[in-house]
Write a protein that holds these residues in place. Structure first.
Motif, mmCIF file in Angstrom:
data_model
loop_
_atom_site.group_PDB
_atom_site.id
_atom_site.type_symbol
_atom_site.label_atom_id
_atom_site.label_comp_id
_atom_site.label_asym_id
_atom_site.label_seq_id
_atom_site.Cartn_x
_atom_site.Cartn_y
_atom_site.Cartn_z
ATOM 1 N N GLU A 136 0.836 -1.208 0.000
ATOM 2 C CA GLU A 136 0.000 0.000 0.000
ATOM 3 C C GLU A 136 0.867 1.252 0.000
ATOM 4 O O GLU A 136 2.096 1.187 0.023
ATOM 5 N N GLU A 137 0.199 2.382 0.037
ATOM 6 C CA GLU A 137 0.877 3.669 0.084
ATOM 7 C C GLU A 137 0.402 4.420 1.325
ATOM 8 O O GLU A 137 -0.778 4.332 1.685
ATOM 9 N N CYS A 138 1.314 5.123 2.002
ATOM 10 C CA CYS A 138 0.869 5.936 3.144
ATOM 11 C C CYS A 138 1.717 7.205 3.236
ATOM 12 O O CYS A 138 2.663 7.389 2.471
ATOM 13 N N ASP A 139 1.377 8.056 4.202
ATOM 14 C CA ASP A 139 2.098 9.332 4.328
ATOM 15 C C ASP A 139 3.377 9.182 5.146
ATOM 16 O O ASP A 139 4.417 9.738 4.818
ATOM 17 N N VAL A 140 3.256 8.470 6.255
ATOM 18 C CA VAL A 140 4.374 8.395 7.203
ATOM 19 C C VAL A 140 4.521 6.972 7.713
ATOM 20 O O VAL A 140 3.520 6.321 8.049
ATOM 21 N N VAL A 141 5.772 6.503 7.805
ATOM 22 C CA VAL A 141 6.069 5.267 8.538
ATOM 23 C C VAL A 141 7.034 5.621 9.662
ATOM 24 O O VAL A 141 8.017 6.332 9.437
ATOM 25 N N THR A 142 6.727 5.160 10.871
ATOM 26 C CA THR A 142 7.729 5.293 11.935
ATOM 27 C C THR A 142 8.331 3.917 12.179
ATOM 28 O O THR A 142 7.609 2.913 12.214
ATOM 29 N N ILE A 143 9.638 3.893 12.339
ATOM 30 C CA ILE A 143 10.311 2.641 12.694
ATOM 31 C C ILE A 143 10.351 2.628 14.215
ATOM 32 O O ILE A 143 11.103 3.370 14.837
ATOM 33 N N GLY A 144 9.515 1.826 14.826
ATOM 34 C CA GLY A 144 9.405 1.792 16.279
ATOM 35 C C GLY A 144 8.105 2.420 16.739
ATOM 36 O O GLY A 144 7.471 3.202 15.988
ATOM 37 N N GLY A 145 7.696 2.070 17.963
ATOM 38 C CA GLY A 145 6.407 2.537 18.479
ATOM 39 C C GLY A 145 6.478 3.052 19.906
ATOM 40 O O GLY A 145 5.491 3.013 20.634
ATOM 41 N N GLY A 146 7.656 3.544 20.312
ATOM 42 C CA GLY A 146 7.799 4.107 21.659
ATOM 43 C C GLY A 146 7.404 5.579 21.679
ATOM 44 O O GLY A 146 6.725 6.077 20.764
ATOM 45 N N PHE A 147 7.851 6.284 22.719
ATOM 46 C CA PHE A 147 7.449 7.686 22.848
ATOM 47 C C PHE A 147 7.857 8.522 21.632
ATOM 48 O O PHE A 147 7.110 9.409 21.216
ATOM 49 N N GLY A 148 9.029 8.255 21.050
ATOM 50 C CA GLY A 148 9.476 9.025 19.887
ATOM 51 C C GLY A 148 8.439 8.946 18.774
ATOM 52 O O GLY A 148 8.004 9.966 18.215
ATOM 53 N N ALA A 149 8.020 7.720 18.460
ATOM 54 C CA ALA A 149 7.050 7.512 17.375
ATOM 55 C C ALA A 149 5.710 8.142 17.733
ATOM 56 O O ALA A 149 5.070 8.799 16.896
ATOM 57 N N LEU A 150 5.283 7.958 18.972
ATOM 58 C CA LEU A 150 3.968 8.475 19.366
ATOM 59 C C LEU A 150 3.944 9.997 19.314
ATOM 60 O O LEU A 150 2.961 10.605 18.876
ATOM 61 N N LEU A 151 5.038 10.609 19.745
ATOM 62 C CA LEU A 151 5.067 12.074 19.769
ATOM 63 C C LEU A 151 5.096 12.644 18.362
ATOM 64 O O LEU A 151 4.337 13.562 18.039
#
Ligand code: NDP
Length: 596
Positions: free
Chosen positions: A61-76
């Motif tokens: 698929e296509e998306c706008d943003v991918v974060t590598i990881g799901g800790g506070f950095g990604a959430l913020l």
């Protein structure tokens, strides 16, 4: 001196003692003594909190943003980007939930070592008030879940999934991200949020794999074996002989619980930590009523300023960190110019008081002696606990001091120190985490940028970035992390600031119709020069320190100099980024045109 005690200190003799203790611990293999949880150590990486049979179909698929990881950095960063209107944001995370550090570290006693009112980010945005000054891990984890719900980040999150590679497609101006579950996701922006101290490490002690009892790393705590939960109640250990290797921040927090429940506990110590009183307290509802909007950010800022040498009219947090730093960095309380000798005296005095407290807390003089730290304050992360030292007064708890040498070997039955074998049913490794290693080891990801250039080649001699956040040749790729950045004692403050800055750049790129953006080569070079030029004082201090993760176990090279923090500190760094944003022309960044 905040406590008014003058103490006689023979500075030269103490420096000699510190150097002797450091030399005992220096090893030629330095950080290479440790292994990641892969290969022979892969068994230690089992996630006790995830469904081992989890399966799903690959996603294309296509998306706008991918974060590598799901800790506070990604959430913020994801939350801030949501506020800017970005739609499809995929958090890709190895664990089975968000939370990062607080997902993985579920050992009994795990708690925040920085005040929760400043450590837990986005308190005002999502409406959380911590229940205690130093919240326990489950509460911090629950807050991370609340952020994910608040910004509707669960819907597109991919858990139990590891990003393996990402390739820049210059025509589509997208990163093509591939994962361990066969996904192929084209994303406009790729943000690395792999955290600090997130990959557990195992010590290379001979014979580890021969141990026939039960064993795990603290960040993979196995409650099916120990019984109980993060509050303790480790009933499964009532008839067990337990050994724990490691007496850093993690060991300090879980050892009192092990001491409460194990039939016999052996604490294998290589270097003692410095332990200050904690003084936790429940949140005062009357104080909460006095808070005005914006209080959380102001409190964060005030603490970071004070703990990085700044002057403030008030100390809002008033805890061990701000007390100590005021004491050791400005012994005159800021009334006179600081002189180096006075600073050195204050630091040595601080450690002397710590050692005296050990004598008061620990009954057995030999054990008390072995628990005394002999290094400069800040050579290792200071620890805070009100029950750790007293645990050694229990009849079922024995400190096995390896006098700086570390555990000799592990056998099928237990652990050998100084020729004595300690038989064990359970062996726990509180041996910490990788700290600023090669990016591909830290993240498990290889990036292929413009022209297929590998990130591991671009960063072969150390990282090359602008502001620690972006790198030339890898457009629309951002890193939240400590490298080449100003790092606060309250690491969440750094993450909060970096995520806002990244969201600003992405927001501006979208607004200005820029499809792909990267730092210029010149801006990157200039930033690297400034990092190398400002590293001197911190390096000189760390070189005098007993080995630990902060000084790469005493081994330095150009790579580590390049991977260093921003020398002027977090307040200056955050101020510089704010000025950069205010200036408004995205200085040092350039548009990357789409390839025809
Ligand atoms: P650390 O790296 O601080 O400690 C590892 C421990 O393992 C050290 O005591 C080390 O001894 C010991 N060790 C390593 N190898 C051997 C060996 N061969 N034989 C005997 N002992 C050995 O890891 P932690 O997990 O304790 O903490 C890491 C960081 O994580 C902290 O500094 C902190 O920043 C963060 N943290 C934060 C917490 C919070 O906020 N609540 C809680 C826990 C961690 P030596 O010192 O001699 O190397």
């Amino acid at each position: 001196m905040s406590d008014g005690q003058d103490i006689e200190i023979d500075v030269e003799a103490l420096e000699r003692k510190y150097a002797e203790e450091r030399d005992k611990r220096l090893r030629t293999d330095a950080f290479e003594q440790f292994h990641e949880l892969a290969g022979d150590y892969a068994g230690f990486d089992r996630d006790p909190n995830a469904d081992p049979d989890f399966k799903r179909d690959p996603i294309v698929e296509e998306c706008d943003v991918v974060t590598i990881g799901g800790g506070f950095g990604a959430l913020l960063v994801a939350g801030r980007l949501r506020e800017k209107g970005l739609g499809k944001i995929r958090i890709i995370e190895k664990g089975a939930d968000v939370g990062g550090t607080w997902y993985w570290n579920r050992y009994p006693g795990a708690a925040c070592d920085v005040e929760s009112y400043i450590y837990m980010p986005m308190l005002e945005e999502v409406g959380t008030m911590p229940t205690e000054k130093y919240a326990k891990a489950p509460e911090i984890f629950a807050h991370s879940q609340k952020i994910a719900r608040h910004y509707d980040l669960y819907a597109d999150a991919l858990f139990q999934t590891v990003v393996e590679a990402a390739r820049w497609d210059g025509k589509r101006q997208r990163w093509i991200v591939s994962t361990s579950r066969g996904d192929e996701i084209a994303t406009r922006y790729l943000i690395s949020c792999t955290g600090l101290l997130s990959n557990p490490k195992m010590p290379g002690i001979p014979g580890i794999d021969s141990f026939k009892g039960h064993s795990f790393h603290t960040s993979r705590w196995d409650y099916t074996y120990t019984g109980g939960n993060q509050n303790g109640e480790l009933t499964g250990l009532k008839d067990k002989r337990v050994g724990i290797i490691g007496t850093g921040s993690t060991g300090i927090q879980c050892i009192p619980h092990l001491g409460n429940w194990a039939k016999q506990l052996y604490v294998f110590q290589r270097t003692p930590s410095s332990i200050d009183p904690r003084g936790n307290a429940p949140t005062d509802p009357e104080w909460v009523k006095t808070l005005k909007p914006g209080w959380a950010k102001e409190r964060m800022r005030n603490f970071t300023s004070l703990t990085s040498g700044g002057r403030e009219e008030v100390d809002l947090v008033q805890d061990g960190w701000t007390d100590i730093i005021a004491d050791v960095s400005s012994p005159t309380g800021g009334t006179e110019p600081v002189d180096e000798a006075a600073v050195k005296y204050a630091q040595m005095r601080k450690m002397e008081l710590t050692r005296r407290r050990i004598e008061e807390a620990v009954d057995d003089p030999e054990t008390a002696e072995a628990l005394k730290p002999w290094f400069h304050y800040f050579c290792k992360r200071p620890c805070f606990h009100d029950e750790y030292l007293q645990t050694f007064n229990k009849p079922n708890v024995k400190l096995v001091d390896t006098k700086g040498r570390g555990v000799e070997r592990v056998t099928p039955k237990g652990v050998v120190v100084d020729g004595t074998e300690y038989e064990l049913d359970l062996l726990i490794f509180a041996t910490g985490f990788d700290f600023i290693v090669e990016y591909s080891r830290e993240s498990g990801v290889e990036l292929y940028g413009i022209g297929g250039r590998k990130l591991s080649d671009h960063w072969a001699e150390g990282r090359r970035t602008l502001h620690g956040l972006q790198t030339h040749g890898f457009p629309n790729f951002f890193v939240i992390g400590p490298t080449q950045a100003g790092v606060a004692v309250n690491y969440c403050h750094s993450v909060d600031d970096q995520s806002s800055h990244i969201a600003y750049i992405i927001g501006e790129a979208v607004k200005r119709g820029i499809g792909a953006i990267q730092p210029t080569h010149e801006a990157e070079e200039k930033w690297i020069e400034s990092i190398l030029a400002s590293a001197g004082a911190r390096r000189a201090f760390l070189a005098s320190c007993t080995p630990g993760y902060l000084n790469y176990e005493g081994k330095w090279g150009r790579q580590f100099a390049l991977n260093d923090f921003y020398g002027a500190g977090p307040t200056a760094y955050m101020g510089m980024l704010a000025d950069w944003r205010d200036e408004g022309s995205l200085v040092g960044l350039e548009e990357v045109p789409a390839v025809a």
